[in-house]
Design a protein around this motif. Structure first.
Motif, short mmCIF file in Angstrom:
data_model
loop_
_atom_site.label_atom_id
_atom_site.label_comp_id
_atom_site.label_asym_id
_atom_site.label_seq_id
_atom_site.Cartn_x
_atom_site.Cartn_y
_atom_site.Cartn_z
N GLY A 88 -51.16 -63.86 -9.47
CA GLY A 88 -52.25 -63.22 -9.06
C GLY A 88 -53.55 -63.91 -9.32
N ALA A 89 -54.55 -63.15 -9.11
CA ALA A 89 -56.17 -64.37 -9.40
C ALA A 89 -55.72 -63.96 -11.02
CB ALA A 89 -56.51 -62.36 -8.63
N THR A 90 -55.03 -63.73 -11.17
CA THR A 90 -55.51 -63.80 -12.77
C THR A 90 -55.62 -65.66 -13.35
OG1 THR A 90 -55.14 -61.52 -13.74
CG2 THR A 90 -55.00 -63.18 -15.04
N ILE A 93 -58.08 -67.73 -11.73
CA ILE A 93 -59.27 -67.80 -11.73
C ILE A 93 -59.45 -69.17 -13.47
CG2 ILE A 93 -60.92 -66.57 -13.17
CD1 ILE A 93 -59.31 -64.16 -11.19
N TYR A 114 -65.47 -58.91 -14.87
CA TYR A 114 -63.61 -58.70 -15.30
C TYR A 114 -63.34 -58.97 -16.51
CZ TYR A 114 -58.64 -58.41 -14.34
OH TYR A 114 -57.31 -57.70 -14.59
N TYR A 117 -62.44 -62.97 -17.15
CA TYR A 117 -63.37 -64.32 -17.26
C TYR A 117 -63.59 -64.93 -18.65
CZ TYR A 117 -64.09 -61.96 -12.53
OH TYR A 117 -64.15 -62.25 -11.22
N ASN A 162 -67.66 -62.33 -8.42
CA ASN A 162 -66.72 -61.36 -8.12
C ASN A 162 -67.58 -60.27 -6.54
OD1 ASN A 162 -65.57 -58.22 -9.43
ND2 ASN A 162 -64.97 -59.72 -7.63
N ASN A 166 -66.23 -55.05 -9.80
CA ASN A 166 -65.53 -54.23 -10.37
C ASN A 166 -65.39 -54.64 -11.64
OD1 ASN A 166 -63.28 -52.93 -12.39
ND2 ASN A 166 -62.02 -54.60 -12.39
N ASP A 194 -64.59 -64.28 -6.72
CA ASP A 194 -62.77 -63.76 -6.37
C ASP A 194 -63.17 -62.53 -5.91
OD1 ASP A 194 -61.44 -61.30 -7.53
OD2 ASP A 194 -61.43 -61.62 -10.16
N VAL A 196 -60.75 -60.33 -4.73
CA VAL A 196 -59.76 -59.61 -4.79
C VAL A 196 -59.88 -58.32 -3.65
CG1 VAL A 196 -58.62 -60.16 -7.21
CG2 VAL A 196 -59.52 -58.38 -6.83
N TYR A 197 -61.33 -57.68 -4.49
CA TYR A 197 -61.17 -56.26 -3.61
C TYR A 197 -61.92 -57.01 -1.08
CZ TYR A 197 -60.58 -54.84 -7.65
OH TYR A 197 -59.74 -53.95 -9.39
N SER A 227 -56.44 -61.60 -3.88
CA SER A 227 -54.57 -60.98 -4.54
C SER A 227 -54.25 -60.71 -3.36
CB SER A 227 -54.72 -61.00 -5.46
OG SER A 227 -53.32 -59.87 -6.22
N LYS A 230 -53.92 -55.69 -4.77
CA LYS A 230 -54.66 -54.91 -4.21
C LYS A 230 -54.67 -54.70 -3.41
CE LYS A 230 -56.21 -54.62 -8.80
NZ LYS A 230 -56.13 -53.86 -9.25
N LYS A 238 -48.17 -60.03 -8.27
CA LYS A 238 -49.05 -60.53 -9.23
C LYS A 238 -48.84 -62.20 -8.39
CE LYS A 238 -51.24 -60.46 -13.09
NZ LYS A 238 -52.28 -60.37 -12.97
N1 PMP Z 1 -60.24 -59.80 -10.70
C1 PMP Z 1 -60.68 -58.56 -10.62
C2 PMP Z 1 -62.46 -58.25 -10.06
C3 PMP Z 1 -59.39 -57.79 -10.42
O1 PMP Z 1 -60.11 -55.71 -10.67
C4 PMP Z 1 -58.20 -58.29 -10.63
C5 PMP Z 1 -57.29 -56.79 -11.30
N2 PMP Z 1 -56.80 -56.71 -9.45
C6 PMP Z 1 -57.95 -59.20 -11.10
C7 PMP Z 1 -58.80 -60.14 -11.24
C8 PMP Z 1 -56.57 -59.86 -11.48
O2 PMP Z 1 -56.09 -59.76 -10.10
P1 PMP Z 1 -54.15 -59.97 -10.20
O3 PMP Z 1 -53.75 -58.61 -10.05
O4 PMP Z 1 -53.87 -60.61 -9.11
O5 PMP Z 1 -54.44 -61.16 -11.28
#
Ligand code: PMP
Ligand code: GLN
Length: 384
Positions: A88-90, A93, A114, A117, A162, A166, A194, A196-197, A227, A230, A238
């Motif tokens: 995942g992006a998580t 990061i 988010y 962070y 980001n 979000n 970041d 992801v959107y 990621s 989304k 993930k």
């Molecule tokens: N960054 C932001 C801004 C998010 O909204 C999210 C949730 N999808 C994530 C990171 C985490 O992404 P992932 O589920 O791919 O870990």
């Protein structure tokens, strides 16, 4: 880590289950992603892609990520050294911050942020320097240039940006990005973005999405994160990635080895397929989400909220003041009982909680009928 408690997403999703409410809190779609991607995953599972993939990700996925970056953002990437697949992006990061920051280094980021962070910055022993986004007169969230400049200093290691953002739905404009890029260069910092959107910027946004990495002077100092979750409605998979200059990508890979090593073996070939889908998939998905945003925005306005316009993402924020609310946490904890809907208070994403006390977030990545039903339920609020 004790102060971090349980994330608001877990708390609110559990509340939704417990009360049988419509969950417009945690951002996950209630429909599956493209059939081509799901079929490819099923095939990979059956055909034996079930062991450890290579550390940086399977070559087919790294190539697809590089090609996607070229196709949509004109960013050239070498799939051999400038792309790493993450959980995942998580994870990207977390690994970026852990890999790039020394103890006491500072990370400039915009609040509301988010939630991972703050946790990742703390895990790295780094310090966050939040710059507050506030709704301007036109409802667009914006920040004060002086406040941004004041957040930079000799210990600033990186900016964590980001966009699309979000929870606000803000899309940073080229002028705003230029300001950030100027400070990154003046203070010689990295940028971790970041995105992801990246595919969810609506057609009526002030400007289209611009990756910070594409601005002059930024390519060599920016690590870009995205990621599949989304864009392809598979948040549970993930599968994320980081791209950028080899030395920054290798910092992520170095850390990733000891967080997860690798992940999502049979899902990697499927995400490679998804990234290669024709343009119509991406524009169709965006149009769907835009219609749902409009639907929910209308329902929230009708229910009496002051809605802040959302230009992108899965989310829209609303001010509870016109409904007599003063504290978003209290309001969200009571909402299921009052009308059977769950939302998320955004104040938990601020250091300066006062700035977001009256704001809550709704997710519109749900089927039209679900949004309709939620709007119907929320319409009771003004009459209570
Ligand atoms: N960054 C932001 C801004 C998010 O909204 C999210 C949730 N999808 C994530 C990171 C985490 O992404 P992932 O589920 O791919 O870990
Ligand atoms: N990104 C999603 C959101 O903001 C959920 C993430 C999570 O549950 N940790 O709602």
């Amino acid at each position: 880590m004790r102060p971090f408690g349980t994330t608001i997403f877990s708390e609110m999703s559990a509340l939704a289950v417990r009360t049988g409410s419509i969950n417009l809190g945690q951002g996950f779609p209630d429909t599956d992603g493209p059939a081509e991607m799901l079929d490819a995953a099923a095939r990979a599972l059956r055909e034996g892609a079930n062991q450890y993939p290579p550390l940086p990700g399977i070559p087919a996925l790294r190539t697809a990520i590089a090609e996607h970056e070229r196709r949509f953002w004109a960013l050239p990437r070498d799939p051999g050294t400038e792309v790493v697949v993450t959980a995942g992006a998580t994870e990207a990061i977390a690994a970026a911050i852990l890999g790039l920051c020394e103890r006491g280094d500072e990370v400039v980021t915009f609040e509301p942020y988010y939630d991972s962070y703050a946790a990742s910055i703390t895990l790295a022993g780094a310090v966050r320097r939040p710059v507050t986004l506030r709704p301007g007169p036109d409802g667009r969230y914006t920040f004060d240039e002086g406040e941004l400049r004041a957040a930079f200093g000799p210990r600033t290691r990186l900016v964590l940006l980001n966009s699309p953002h979000n929870p606000t739905g803000k899309v940073f404009t080229r002028a705003e990005l230029t300001l950030i890029a100027g400070l990154c260069q003046e203070f010689d910092t990295y940028a971790v973005t970041d995105e992801v959107y990246e595919h969810l910027v609506f057609t009526d946004a002030a400007e289209p999405h611009v990756p910070l990495a594409s601005l002059p002077g930024m390519h060599d100092r920016t690590l870009r994160i995205s990621s599949a979750g989304k864009t392809f409605s598979c948040t549970g998979w993930k599968v994320g990635w980081a791209t950028g200059p080899a030395r920054l990508v290798s910092a992520v890979t170095r850390v990733k080895q000891f967080l997860t090593f690798v992940n999502a073996g049979p899902l990697q070939p499927a995400v490679a397929v998804a990234l290669g889908l024709p343009e119509s998939y991406f524009t169709g998905f965006r149009a769907e989400l835009q219609a749902r945003r409009d639907h929910l925005t209308a329902g929230l306005t009708e229910a009496g909220f002051a809605v802040q316009p959302s230009e992108g993402t899965y989310f829209v924020t609303a001010d509870i003041t016109p409904l007599g609310g003063t504290d978003g946490i209290e309001f969200c904890r009571e909402l299921p009982e009052r009308c059977g809907v769950v939302a998320v208070p955004t104040q938990v994403f601020y250091d300066n909680r006062e700035a977001g006390r009256h704001l809550i977030r709704f997710a519109f990545c749900k089927r039209e009928a679900v949004i309709d039903e939620a709007a119907q339920r929320l319409s009771k609020l003004g009459r209570q």
